[in-house]
Design a protein around this motif. Structure first.
Motif, PDB file in Angstrom:
ATOM      1  N   UNK A  49       0.880  -1.282   0.040  1.00  0.00           N
ATOM      2  CA  UNK A  49      -0.057   0.039   0.550  1.00  0.00           C
ATOM      3  C   UNK A  49       1.296   1.464  -0.048  1.00  0.00           C
ATOM      4  N   UNK A  50       0.274   2.386  -0.650  1.00  0.00           N
ATOM      5  CA  UNK A  50       1.115   3.579  -0.800  1.00  0.00           C
ATOM      6  C   UNK A  50       0.951   4.165   0.999  1.00  0.00           C
ATOM      7  N   UNK A  51       1.831   5.245   0.937  1.00  0.00           N
ATOM      8  CA  UNK A  51       2.344   5.832   2.125  1.00  0.00           C
ATOM      9  C   UNK A  51       0.669   6.675   3.206  1.00  0.00           C
ATOM     10  N   UNK A  52       0.651   6.544   4.624  1.00  0.00           N
ATOM     11  CA  UNK A  52      -0.503   6.594   4.844  1.00  0.00           C
ATOM     12  C   UNK A  52      -0.660   6.786   6.382  1.00  0.00           C
ATOM     13  N   UNK A  86      -4.010  -2.101  -0.305  1.00  0.00           N
ATOM     14  CA  UNK A  86      -3.979  -1.366  -1.706  1.00  0.00           C
ATOM     15  C   UNK A  86      -4.715  -1.800  -3.194  1.00  0.00           C
ATOM     16  N   UNK A  87      -5.392  -2.454  -2.896  1.00  0.00           N
ATOM     17  CA  UNK A  87      -6.915  -2.257  -3.656  1.00  0.00           C
ATOM     18  C   UNK A  87      -7.828  -1.196  -3.685  1.00  0.00           C
ATOM     19  N   UNK A  88      -7.934  -1.020  -2.146  1.00  0.00           N
ATOM     20  CA  UNK A  88      -8.518   0.196  -1.655  1.00  0.00           C
ATOM     21  C   UNK A  88      -8.347   1.481  -2.043  1.00  0.00           C
ATOM     22  N   UNK A  89      -6.801   1.912  -2.357  1.00  0.00           N
ATOM     23  CA  UNK A  89      -5.773   2.547  -2.796  1.00  0.00           C
ATOM     24  C   UNK A  89      -5.817   3.071  -1.089  1.00  0.00           C
ATOM     25  N   UNK A  90      -5.797   3.022  -0.110  1.00  0.00           N
ATOM     26  CA  UNK A  90      -5.886   3.233   1.068  1.00  0.00           C
ATOM     27  C   UNK A  90      -4.627   3.399   1.585  1.00  0.00           C
ATOM     28  N   UNK A  91      -3.650   4.319   2.051  1.00  0.00           N
ATOM     29  CA  UNK A  91      -2.450   4.188   2.597  1.00  0.00           C
ATOM     30  C   UNK A  91      -2.299   3.412   3.786  1.00  0.00           C
ATOM     31  N   UNK A  96     -19.909  -1.256  -8.640  1.00  0.00           N
ATOM     32  CA  UNK A  96     -18.191  -1.460  -9.025  1.00  0.00           C
ATOM     33  C   UNK A  96     -17.178  -1.085  -8.974  1.00  0.00           C
ATOM     34  N   UNK A  97     -17.001   0.179  -7.953  1.00  0.00           N
ATOM     35  CA  UNK A  97     -16.084   0.731  -7.360  1.00  0.00           C
ATOM     36  C   UNK A  97     -16.034   0.838  -5.225  1.00  0.00           C
ATOM     37  N   UNK A  98     -14.298   0.260  -5.328  1.00  0.00           N
ATOM     38  CA  UNK A  98     -14.186  -0.159  -3.875  1.00  0.00           C
ATOM     39  C   UNK A  98     -13.516   0.691  -3.588  1.00  0.00           C
ATOM     40  N   UNK A  99     -13.561   1.442  -2.758  1.00  0.00           N
ATOM     41  CA  UNK A  99     -12.098   1.515  -2.288  1.00  0.00           C
ATOM     42  C   UNK A  99     -12.271   3.710  -2.081  1.00  0.00           C
ATOM     43  N   UNK A 100     -10.992   4.040  -1.623  1.00  0.00           N
ATOM     44  CA  UNK A 100     -11.377   5.486  -2.037  1.00  0.00           C
ATOM     45  C   UNK A 100     -10.680   5.590  -3.651  1.00  0.00           C
TER      46      UNK A 100
END
Length: 887
Positions: A354-357, A377-382, A595-599
């Protein structure tokens, strides 16, 4: 001869403990032994002249053999001495000597090595000596200290006790009671927090890392760790250790060494990926090299069977003896996304990183560590930091929470727990952490089959619901699975907390709007706006407008936005428009885009595939916000409590019955009276004539009741005869009850004054659970408890708000408030009774079971008509008055 064989008679092994010191390293505290004589000479010889003078008030260059014999030969009662060892060397000594044999006052003294000053050793020794002294009947410590010994004066002053100081003949006489106070407990917890947070920081922020067992072959665990650390851009010094390769051989582009001992400048963190049988030798090498922490990725420990269990215990013992912390074994690794560290010491493939968060994550299982990181990572949650404890032999979720309390880079915490070694401590830390940051917990395995092999846990006698009630008491957000954990996390990380439970619903689909509104109502939210629906083919501007109108309303605390695209793909302009509109308001919004989940890409809008998922997360955040903004009360401190009387009573019971016993009615009444609880007199009778005679002495209306334990949990009123006002009625009732009991083999009938008519019969109980420690329960007696299991449980120490919530949270609570025209009970008196039981349970772990039933709660107070108390030897609590790491 083993060290175990050499222990002197009466050696109290239960006093041994590992402790995290002020600098984050680990020390071992234990009772002194006769074979410590040479180590004492060595310790003394290394001390400075000043330190020797401050301790002995004289320049003693060498201790006499006679003095050392006296120091090392103690009776562990009137004379007690503890040593703190670090890497098998004595770093500190603390002792007390009673002024009179068996007396309540003891003189206390300390001596800390010059080489280990500033690590909090004196404070730890004082904590342990005070707790041991209380167990053995010491009530007060005294000490003579030279005025220039500022460090020792500081130890006494800063301990939180109410100490008096008198200056006489060039010496300061210090004196204080050692009964714990609010201040001393606060000091202990604050020191524990700082030490453990610093310890975890050393694990997560190492200036240098060595990967031990990195292979030249691709696809191996050690090689994967090395490649991920390199790919992650680690900013510290990285080293490779492989004892099967020629020194200097390039592995992953770095020159290898045969041993961690060969690395110049030392190593802070070692990642160990060697076969399990080789790990202990590696631990010794790391100790020689000054390594502070280990990540043990190796498998084959307790999860592999009995031999692995023994190997795991040896790993723990050896690492702690050398002052090191251990993450693992069977660990998936750790991640620190701080750009100044950029450490990916994990088995997560770079594409799953996952990215920095701002989310801190903890997971025990390696396999689930993969799922956790991949989901983030899939949800773009750092994430800020991540750790996998594996078999959790040492570093645990509690340690990570201590770290996250102070970590400014982490604003939300998520934990996936497969087991819990110290729930009492978890509850205490989680309550503090939840008051400033959302804590989301997934706990698997609440049943008896749920604890993975390799995890050191105690059994529990409590129902599975007890864990959920503990989380609620601590303000923790409970999630059922990883999916729900991240549903909540992506909301609370990116959006403000709801100010209330009023929601608006906007949509371009009537069906979606109805689903969202119904879900909101089912989760206890209040729909005050909408569902407002625009045309299915509405333009972006129209959808942005209804979102803006909803958020602008004063009576809307949060928003649910649902959008189904008229064609197959989602219009990114809609997502961007909603996100930009939400960003202009200090209100949370959850969105459903097909169809979208995450940030949302490039934004901070949490999106969900279904309205139900979105609303569930919003409801969890709303309940948490309400808890966080509520008054959580003050710890209950009832008056008229005589702890000493209960201590003495328990000591007398265990002296005559070392395994414990159920108290007589006389002793039960005395124990309860010491905590301000009046037990109505109940007189056993063995014949109808005796029953009549006792009735005449009591006067007034009486009841006859069966007292056999066989009938304790059988519902119904068949075992009691009430409203007896005449000698003939008493005699007849006795004969009738006796005839009813004889076929069952049950014995025991007692006579008691009858409580005033009206009111509600309730039950208050406590138990000392092996896992949770003291647990207090409350419910309405009879069918609600016996048939429906309608019991609320809380975990001392309790606040006044905890007790109110405990009473009002049961399903039968309306019966206490004047159900169907009855008079409401005296809630204040009921709360006071529960408070006294909770403090009694917290103070005395020897009270294995306490059951107050029946208790008549009525408009004028509460009457405790019956009680049973079981005393047993005190178990070792997982969160005692002296700091100690679980072993």
């Amino acid at each position: 001869m083993t060290e175990q064989d050499a222990l002197p008679p009466g050696y109290p092994q239960e006093w041994e403990a590992d402790v995290v010191l002020a600098d984050g390293m680990v020390g071992h505290i234990r009772p002194i032994r006769p074979d410590d004589a040479e180590a004492i000479h060595e310790f003394h010889a290394a001390q400075s002249e000043e330190s020797i003078y401050l301790r002995f008030f004289a320049p003693i260059k060498r201790l006499s053999d006679k003095d050392v014999h006296r120091f090392t030969h103690v009776d562990y009662s009137d004379r007690v001495a503890l040593v703190m060892t670090i890497r098998d060397k004595i770093a500190g000594i603390g002792r007390y000597d009673r002024l009179q044999p068996g007396g309540p006052v003891a003189e206390v003294a300390f001596n800390v090595s010059d080489h280990h000053q500033g690590r909090g050793i004196g404070s730890v020794l004082l904590e342990h000596l005070a707790d041991i002294g209380r167990e053995l009947g010491v009530r007060r410590f005294v000490a003579d200290v030279l005025p220039q010994n500022r460090k020792m004066i500081g130890v006494f002053r800063d301990a939180g006790y109410d100490a008096s100081h008198e200056f006489d003949d060039g010496v300061i006489a210090v004196s204080f009671d050692i009964e714990p106070t609010d201040a001393s407990r606060a000091v202990r917890m604050s020191r524990e927090h700082r030490s453990e947070a610093r310890s975890v920081r050393q694990v997560l922020h190492p200036p240098s890392v060595a990967v031990i067992g990195a292979s030249r072959r691709d696809g191996t665990v050690g090689r994967a760790f090395l490649e991920h650390i390199v790919a992650g851009g680690y900013t510290g010094r990285l080293h490779v250790v492989n004892n099967r390769a020629e020194p200097g051989t390039l592995i992953g582009g770095l020159p290898s060494r045969a041993s961690v001992r060969d690395i110049e400048g030392g190593v802070a963190l070692a990642v160990v990926a060697v076969p399990a049988p080789d790990v202990l030798a590696i631990v010794d090498e790391c100790a020689d090299a000054g390594v502070k922490a280990l990540v043990v990725a190796s498998e084959g420990f307790a999860e592999a069977g009995r031999e692995g269990e023994q190997l795991q215990e040896q790993l723990l013992t050896r690492a702690r003896r050398h002052g090191m912390r251990v993450l693992g074994p069977n660990s998936f690794g750790l991640i620190n996304n701080d750009p100044e560290m950029s450490l990916d010491a994990s088995l997560a493939a770079p594409e799953h990183l996952p990215p920095h968060g701002r989310l801190g994550l903890f997971a025990q299982s390696g396999a689930l560590g993969v799922a956790v990181l991949a989901s983030a990572q899939r949800r773009r949650l750092g994430i800020s930091t991540f750790a996998s404890a594996g078999n959790r032999v040492d570093v645990s979720g509690n340690d990570l929470m201590q770290y996250w309390l102070d970590d400014e880079a982490t604003s939300v915490v998520g934990l996936y727990l497969e087991s819990m070694g110290n729930p009492r401590k978890f509850s205490r830390i989680a309550r503090r952490l939840s008051s400033i940051k959302p804590v989301i917990v997934v706990k698997s395995g609440v049943g008896k089959y749920g604890t993975p092999r390799g995890h050191r846990v105690r059994s529990t006698q409590e129902r599975p619901e007890a864990f959920a009630q503990m989380l609620k008491q601590a303000g923790v957000i409970r999630a059922e699975n990883i999916h729900q954990l991240f549903d909540v996390a992506q909301l609370v990380v990116n959006q403000p907390l709801p100010r209330g439970q009023r929601v608006g619903v906007v949509t371009n689909s009537d069906a979606l709007g109805s689903l969202a509104a119904d879900a909101a109502l089912s989760w206890g939210l209040e729909v005050v706006h909408g569902p407002v629906s625009v045309n299915a083919e509405a333009r972006v501007e129209e959808f942005r407008r209804v979102v803006e109108e909803a958020l602008a309303r004063d009576d809307v605390d949060s928003l649910v936005a649902c959008f189904i695209p008229p064609v197959a793909s989602i219009d990114p302009e809609v997502v961007q428009a909603v996100g930009a509109t939400v960003a202009g308001h200090e209100k949370p919004c959850v969105a459903t885009f097909l169809g979208m989940r995450g940030v949302s890409p490039g934004g901070s809008l949490p999106t969900y595939t279904t309205p139900e998922d979105a609303v569930r997360a919003l409801a969890a955040a709303t309940r948490y916000a309400q808890w966080r903004n509520s008054d959580r009360g003050t710890p209950v401190r009832p008056d008229r409590i005589n702890r000493r009387a209960v201590h003495d009573l328990i000591d007398a019971v265990l002296e005559r019955s070392p395994r414990g016993e159920e108290l007589s009615q006389e002793d039960t009444a005395a124990l309860l009276a010491a905590y301000g609880i009046t037990l109505w007199t109940s007189v056993p009778v063995s014949s109808d004539e005796e029953a009549v005679e006792v009735y005449r002495q009591m006067k007034g209306t009486v009841v006859l009741k069966a007292t056999s334990p066989l009938l304790q949990h059988q519902p119904g009123q068949g075992w009691i005869r009430t409203g007896l006002r005449h000698p003939k009625a008493v005699g007849a009732a006795y004969r009738d009850l006796k005839a009813l009991l004889e076929p069952l083999g049950a014995e025991g009938i007692a006579l008691q004054r009858m409580a005033a008519p009206g009111g509600v019969t309730v039950e208050v109980h406590s138990s000392e659970d092996p896992l949770f420690g003291p647990v207090v329960g409350f419910g309405v007696a009879g069918v609600p408890i016996d048939l429906l299991g309608d019991v609320s449980s809380r975990f001392p120490p309790l606040t006044d708000v905890d007790i109110v919530d405990m009473v009002t949270s049961i399903k039968a609570a309306p019966m206490l408030d004047g159900y169907k025209g009855a008079k409401p009970v005296d809630h204040t008196a009921l709360y006071d009774l529960i408070a006294r039981v909770s403090v009694l349970a917290d103070d005395h772990p020897e009270v294995a079971q306490l059951r107050l039933t029946p208790v008549m709660a009525h408009q004028d107070g509460v009457d405790v008509l019956g009680a049973q108390v079981q005393i047993a030897p005190a178990p070792t609590r997982t969160d005692a008055e002296r700091r100690a790491m679980l072993s």
